[in-house]
Design a protein around this motif. Structure first.
Motif, PDB file in Angstrom:
ATOM      1  N   UNK A   1       1.376  -1.113   0.003  1.00 28.13           N
ATOM      2  CA  UNK A   1       0.349   0.376  -0.171  1.00 28.13           C
ATOM      3  C   UNK A   1       0.478   1.328  -0.164  1.00 28.13           C
ATOM      4  N   UNK A   2       0.876   2.011  -0.959  1.00 28.15           N
ATOM      5  CA  UNK A   2       2.054   3.091  -1.292  1.00 28.15           C
ATOM      6  C   UNK A   2       1.445   4.771  -0.823  1.00 28.15           C
ATOM      7  N   UNK A   3       0.087   4.443  -0.104  1.00 29.49           N
ATOM      8  CA  UNK A   3      -0.528   5.327   0.774  1.00 29.49           C
ATOM      9  C   UNK A   3      -0.203   5.168   2.001  1.00 29.49           C
ATOM     10  N   UNK A   4       0.947   4.068   2.725  1.00 27.33           N
ATOM     11  CA  UNK A   4       1.060   3.980   3.714  1.00 27.33           C
ATOM     12  C   UNK A   4       2.976   3.857   4.011  1.00 27.33           C
ATOM     13  N   UNK A   5       3.701   5.100   3.924  1.00 24.58           N
ATOM     14  CA  UNK A   5       4.365   4.489   3.765  1.00 24.58           C
ATOM     15  C   UNK A   5       5.817   5.488   5.617  1.00 24.58           C
ATOM     16  N   UNK A   6       6.537   4.857   5.215  1.00 25.16           N
ATOM     17  CA  UNK A   6       7.327   5.355   6.382  1.00 25.16           C
ATOM     18  C   UNK A   6       8.641   5.653   5.600  1.00 25.16           C
ATOM     19  N   UNK A   7       9.382   5.854   6.746  1.00 20.17           N
ATOM     20  CA  UNK A   7      10.933   6.690   6.614  1.00 20.17           C
ATOM     21  C   UNK A   7      11.808   5.995   7.725  1.00 20.17           C
ATOM     22  N   UNK A   8      13.064   4.964   6.964  1.00 19.52           N
ATOM     23  CA  UNK A   8      13.672   4.471   8.110  1.00 19.52           C
ATOM     24  C   UNK A   8      14.573   4.644   8.206  1.00 19.52           C
ATOM     25  N   UNK A   9      15.743   4.915   9.376  1.00 20.21           N
ATOM     26  CA  UNK A   9      16.849   5.415   9.181  1.00 20.21           C
ATOM     27  C   UNK A   9      17.802   5.023  10.617  1.00 20.21           C
ATOM     28  N   UNK A  10      18.854   5.498  11.130  1.00 17.57           N
ATOM     29  CA  UNK A  10      19.626   5.010  11.335  1.00 17.57           C
ATOM     30  C   UNK A  10      20.322   6.159  12.510  1.00 17.57           C
ATOM     31  N   UNK A  11      19.869   6.638  13.153  1.00 14.33           N
ATOM     32  CA  UNK A  11      20.704   7.684  14.295  1.00 14.33           C
ATOM     33  C   UNK A  11      21.433   6.978  15.490  1.00 14.33           C
ATOM     34  N   UNK A  12      23.218   8.212  15.326  1.00 15.84           N
ATOM     35  CA  UNK A  12      23.914   7.807  16.677  1.00 15.84           C
ATOM     36  C   UNK A  12      23.119   7.550  18.020  1.00 15.84           C
ATOM     37  N   UNK A  13      24.231   7.204  18.224  1.00 11.86           N
ATOM     38  CA  UNK A  13      23.769   7.166  20.064  1.00 11.86           C
ATOM     39  C   UNK A  13      24.198   8.113  20.581  1.00 11.86           C
ATOM     40  N   UNK A  14      24.687   9.228  19.999  1.00 11.27           N
ATOM     41  CA  UNK A  14      24.733  10.302  21.177  1.00 11.27           C
ATOM     42  C   UNK A  14      23.437  11.432  20.973  1.00 11.27           C
ATOM     43  N   UNK A  15      22.912  11.127  20.302  1.00  6.77           N
ATOM     44  CA  UNK A  15      21.960  12.012  19.683  1.00  6.77           C
ATOM     45  C   UNK A  15      20.565  11.691  20.151  1.00  6.77           C
ATOM     46  N   UNK A  16      21.044  10.173  20.137  1.00  4.98           N
ATOM     47  CA  UNK A  16      19.124   9.048  20.521  1.00  4.98           C
ATOM     48  C   UNK A  16      18.357   9.635  21.425  1.00  4.98           C
TER      49      UNK A  16
END
Length: 370
Positions: free
Chosen positions: A214-229
């Motif tokens: 379903x292309x109307x239900x999208x997500x962004x997937x990424x990674x963040x550094x432990x110093x900022x999480x």
């Protein structure tokens, strides 16, 4: 004549020597050091971070066959929109010889049994007409006939299913027709007509006929550094930018932070997911690389100066404040308490007022560059 030429050459040499001496003397003189100056201003500061990731559907469904065989026909192509239950492909069954033999044997036995029951029923019906058997016995014979007929039909259907994958009685729900289990866009069809496919079972996952999402239900997937999480919270807004679409920007909301880190290039990274507000034009495709901008902290209308004017010494911070006016400017070193920095400007919490001037970096002129 020669005497004048010698005097002329001597004069030129003397001028060169004097000019060189004057030039070197001027270069050796100390230059006045000029600094840039800043007046503290009230500004809105934000500390942000950029996360690289990609856009993808929340759920991608692998459509698999319910029966093994060969792809006989493909009704759809990648990019087509399908509704739940819509046929994507048709499979031609290659029957298992053991199952086929068993199904044929069942048909033969059902036929033999039916013929015998038909004879018994005809005999019982004749006797019932002559009032030699009771109604109860006649009804029992009729019931046995119906059961034998049903068993013959069931055996014939089972044979058709084993041989062809479909029978006349269940043609509309045939397992040879591969149907989409959800409504959405076909992202990929990794098989071609003629490819062998197998159904999912205990020993394998089965062959994927199509991938639908379903292309109307999208997500962004990424990674963040432990110093900022540690500065993130579920529900914070994000700005997503897709460079491949002329820096198209849209909104997203953080909805997931992984509780466990993964190591990447020697650094601990935490996976994040954000729900994307899909644009109405539907230009976004699965797999686009994207950058997410997240505000980690912010301060509104705080006194700030350029960070280049701050001197950091251990755990302390200082500024140089202009002391009076005059040809020879004097600057006093003054401790300050700093706060939030956006990388360009930094908040001043204590030690400085809005009417003071702060010394900045030295101004380098063209003659000082030489």
């Amino acid at each position: 004549m020669k005497k004048y030429i010698k005097l002329f050459i001597a004069a030129i040499v003397a001028l060169i020597f004097i000019g060189t001496f004057v030039f070197l003397w001027q270069k050796s003189q100390p230059k006045e050091i000029v600094y840039s100056e800043f007046t503290p201003e009230k500004k809105d500061l934000q500390k942000t971070t950029i996360i690289t990731g990609k856009i993808e559907p929340r759920n991608e469904v692998n459509i698999k066959p319910q029966i093994s065989g060969i792809i006989a026909e493909l009704m759809k192509e990648p990019g087509d929109r399908v509704q739940q239950g819509e046929v994507i492909a048709r499979v031609k069954v290659i029957p298992d010889m053991g199952q086929l033999s068993s199904a044929e044997s069942r048909v033969r036995l059902a036929d033999i049994n039916l013929k015998q029951v038909e004879k018994d029923y005809a005999r019982t019906q004749n006797l019932h007409e002559q009032k030699l058997v009771s109604d109860e016995e006649f009804e029992k014979a009729r019931q046995q006939l119906k059961q034998a007929q049903e068993e013959k039909a069931a055996a014939a259907d089972a044979l058709q299913v084993v041989r062809d994958g479909v029978s006349k009685s269940n043609a509309s729900a045939s397992s040879t027709l591969i149907r989409s289990t959800i409504s959405g866009i076909i992202l990929d069809i990794p098989v071609k007509v003629g490819n062998s496919v197998i159904n999912s079972n205990t020993f394998n996952d089965g062959t994927t006929i199509a991938i639908v999402a379903n292309m109307q239900d999208l997500i962004f997937r990424g990674n963040i550094d432990e110093t900022e999480v540690g500065q993130l919270n579920i529900g914070v807004p994000m700005k997503i930018t897709i460079g491949a679409l002329q820096d198209l920007q849209f909104d997203a909301t953080l909805e997931y932070i992984s509780p466990k880190a993964t190591e990447s290039n020697g650094a601990n990274q935490f996976e994040i997911k954000a729900a994307v507000v899909v644009p109405a034009d539907g230009k976004i495709r699965s797999g686009y690389s994207a950058n997410a901008e997240i505000v980690l902290a912010q301060a509104t209308q705080v006194l700030s100066v350029p960070e280049s004017a701050i001197e950091f010494s251990g755990d302390s911070t200082f500024v140089y404040v202009l002391n009076g006016e005059g040809p020879q400017k004097q600057y006093d070193r003054q401790p300050v308490v700093t706060g939030l920095s956006d990388g360009v400007n930094i908040e001043i919490k204590q030690g400085l007022t809005a009417d003071q001037k702060v010394r900045g970096p030295q101004i380098i002129t063209d003659d000082q560059k030489d």
